[in-house]
Every structure is written in C-alpha cells, then in structure tokens.
Design a protein around this motif. Structure first.
Motif, short mmCIF file in Angstrom:
data_model
loop_
_atom_site.label_atom_id
_atom_site.label_comp_id
_atom_site.label_asym_id
_atom_site.label_seq_id
_atom_site.Cartn_x
_atom_site.Cartn_y
_atom_site.Cartn_z
N PHE A 75 -5.36 0.10 -1.41
CA PHE A 75 -5.41 1.88 -2.24
C PHE A 75 -6.04 2.41 -3.74
O PHE A 75 -6.18 2.99 -3.69
CB PHE A 75 -3.22 1.47 -2.85
N ASP A 76 -6.27 1.03 -4.46
CA ASP A 76 -7.37 1.48 -5.11
C ASP A 76 -9.23 2.08 -4.40
O ASP A 76 -8.33 2.72 -5.56
CB ASP A 76 -7.40 0.46 -6.27
N TYR A 113 0.99 -1.18 -0.22
CA TYR A 113 -0.18 -0.09 0.21
C TYR A 113 0.33 1.31 -0.18
O TYR A 113 0.67 1.98 -0.36
CB TYR A 113 -0.88 -0.17 1.25
N GLN A 171 4.92 7.31 -6.35
CA GLN A 171 4.47 7.26 -7.58
C GLN A 171 4.76 8.15 -8.03
O GLN A 171 5.21 8.78 -7.98
CB GLN A 171 2.83 7.15 -8.23
N LEU A 231 -8.86 3.27 -2.01
CA LEU A 231 -9.01 4.61 -1.48
C LEU A 231 -8.17 6.02 -1.71
O LEU A 231 -8.52 7.04 -0.97
CB LEU A 231 -7.62 4.18 0.37
N ASN A 232 -8.09 5.93 -3.19
CA ASN A 232 -6.88 6.94 -3.74
C ASN A 232 -7.97 7.47 -4.89
O ASN A 232 -7.17 7.20 -5.76
CB ASN A 232 -5.37 5.72 -3.67
N GLY A 233 -9.18 6.32 -4.88
CA GLY A 233 -9.72 7.19 -5.97
C GLY A 233 -9.58 6.25 -7.69
O GLY A 233 -10.28 6.37 -8.37
N TYR A 234 -8.73 4.76 -7.30
CA TYR A 234 -9.44 3.77 -8.76
C TYR A 234 -9.62 3.14 -7.79
O TYR A 234 -9.47 1.55 -8.76
CB TYR A 234 -7.69 3.04 -8.46
N MET A 262 1.36 4.30 -3.03
CA MET A 262 1.43 5.57 -2.82
C MET A 262 2.62 6.61 -3.97
O MET A 262 2.58 7.77 -4.43
CB MET A 262 1.36 6.23 -1.23
#
Length: 181
Positions: free
Chosen positions: A70-71, A22, A28, A73-76, A26
C-alpha cells in the motif's frame, strides 16, 4: 503430504489477508493535523486478525506485504520502513497477547487483545511521527512535539482497533467454524 497441504493453505490465507490489509488501508478517514497527513484505516486490524488465524510467521508476512505494498503504490514509499516498524510492533504484541490468553477466541479475550493492540498502535503511531521528524533533521524536543501533534489520529486508530479486532475476530471465527462443520 499433510505438511505441504498446510503450507499451501497458510500461503493462500496469507495472500488473502495481505489483500484485505491493502484494501482496508485504502479506505481512509483523514484526520486534520498540523503534522503530516494522518488517517484512520482498518489495515492494522487485519494485521492482528491475521496473527490470530495464521500465527506470527504467516501473519507478519501478510501484514508486511499488504501494508508496505500500500505504501509503495500510494505515495508513501519513503515511509515504508515506519510501516514495517509498526507492523512488527503491533503484530508482535498481538501474538504475545493472544498466546498469553491461551489462544482463545472467547469474546472477553478478544476484547483484551483489541485493547492491547489498540494501545500498541497508539504508541507506534506516536513513535512513527517522532522518528519521521528526527529523520528530516528536527531537534529531539521538536520531534517529540510533532509526535504529540499527530496523536489524535493514533488515538482514533487505536480506539477503532479496540472495537474492530474483537468484532472481526468473532465474526471470522464463527464463519470459519461454520464452514468446517
């Protein structure tokens, strides 16, 4: 009692690897592209490292939890199913390759593991963009072209994995071996 101790250890390590996946996802490096918002991260590197240290079952669980979380919680979130596909592809190839190499942590074998999983990530990244284009209604040829447009990020991520899988594999092996001594 030994089995439950090993199970608790594996679950704990899977949680640690999920958290590492995770956090590394983040961090990137965005790649300019006419299609989507491709980026390089080291999340998939630790999917592979998780497979080495935890085996397929716990490694795949860790990779899926870390990267799908991650997807979400981060708009993906709309693309999480593609992350699942990529984790299964990369994790499966990692497990098959590592087993074929005798489960060895020798540097040369980890380099082969890094190369095979890096190439797999390049292929899965291409497929990700093709599937994404097909899902929004693009024609097949257009989808293939859109996949090609996103190739720079997939290639960069694959090359990064070719370097970081052996590097982190060796470092973690030495740390764990030193802690056990």
């Amino acid at each position: 009692m030994l089995r439950s101790t090993n199970q608790v250890r594996n679950i704990t390590l899977a949680a640690v690897f999920a958290a590492i996946d995770y956090v590394l996802a983040m961090m990137q490096i965005h790649i300019p592209s006419p299609v989507g918002h491709p980026f390089i991260d080291l999340g998939f590197t630790f999917v592979v490292i998780g497979m080495i240290f935890l085996g397929f079952k716990y490694g795949i669980i860790a990779g899926l939890i870390g990267l799908v979380l991650f997807d979400f919680l981060n708009g993906y979130a709309a693309h999480a199913y593609l992350t699942v596909m990529e984790v299964l592809m990369v994790g499966g190839v990692a497990t098959l390759t590592f087993n074929a190499l005798g489960r060895s942590m020798k540097g040369s074998r980890l380099i082969i593991l890094g190369i095979t999983t890096g190439i797999t990530k390049m292929i899965s990244g291409y497929l990700r963009y093709v599937i994404e284009a097909l899902m929004v209604g693009s024609h097949f040829n257009t989808a293939l072209a859109m996949g090609v447009a996103a190739v720079p990020a997939s290639v960069a991520t694959g090359i990064a994995m070719m370097i970081t899988v052996p590097l982190f594999g060796i470092i973690l092996y030495r740390v764990i071996h030193h802690l056990r001594a």
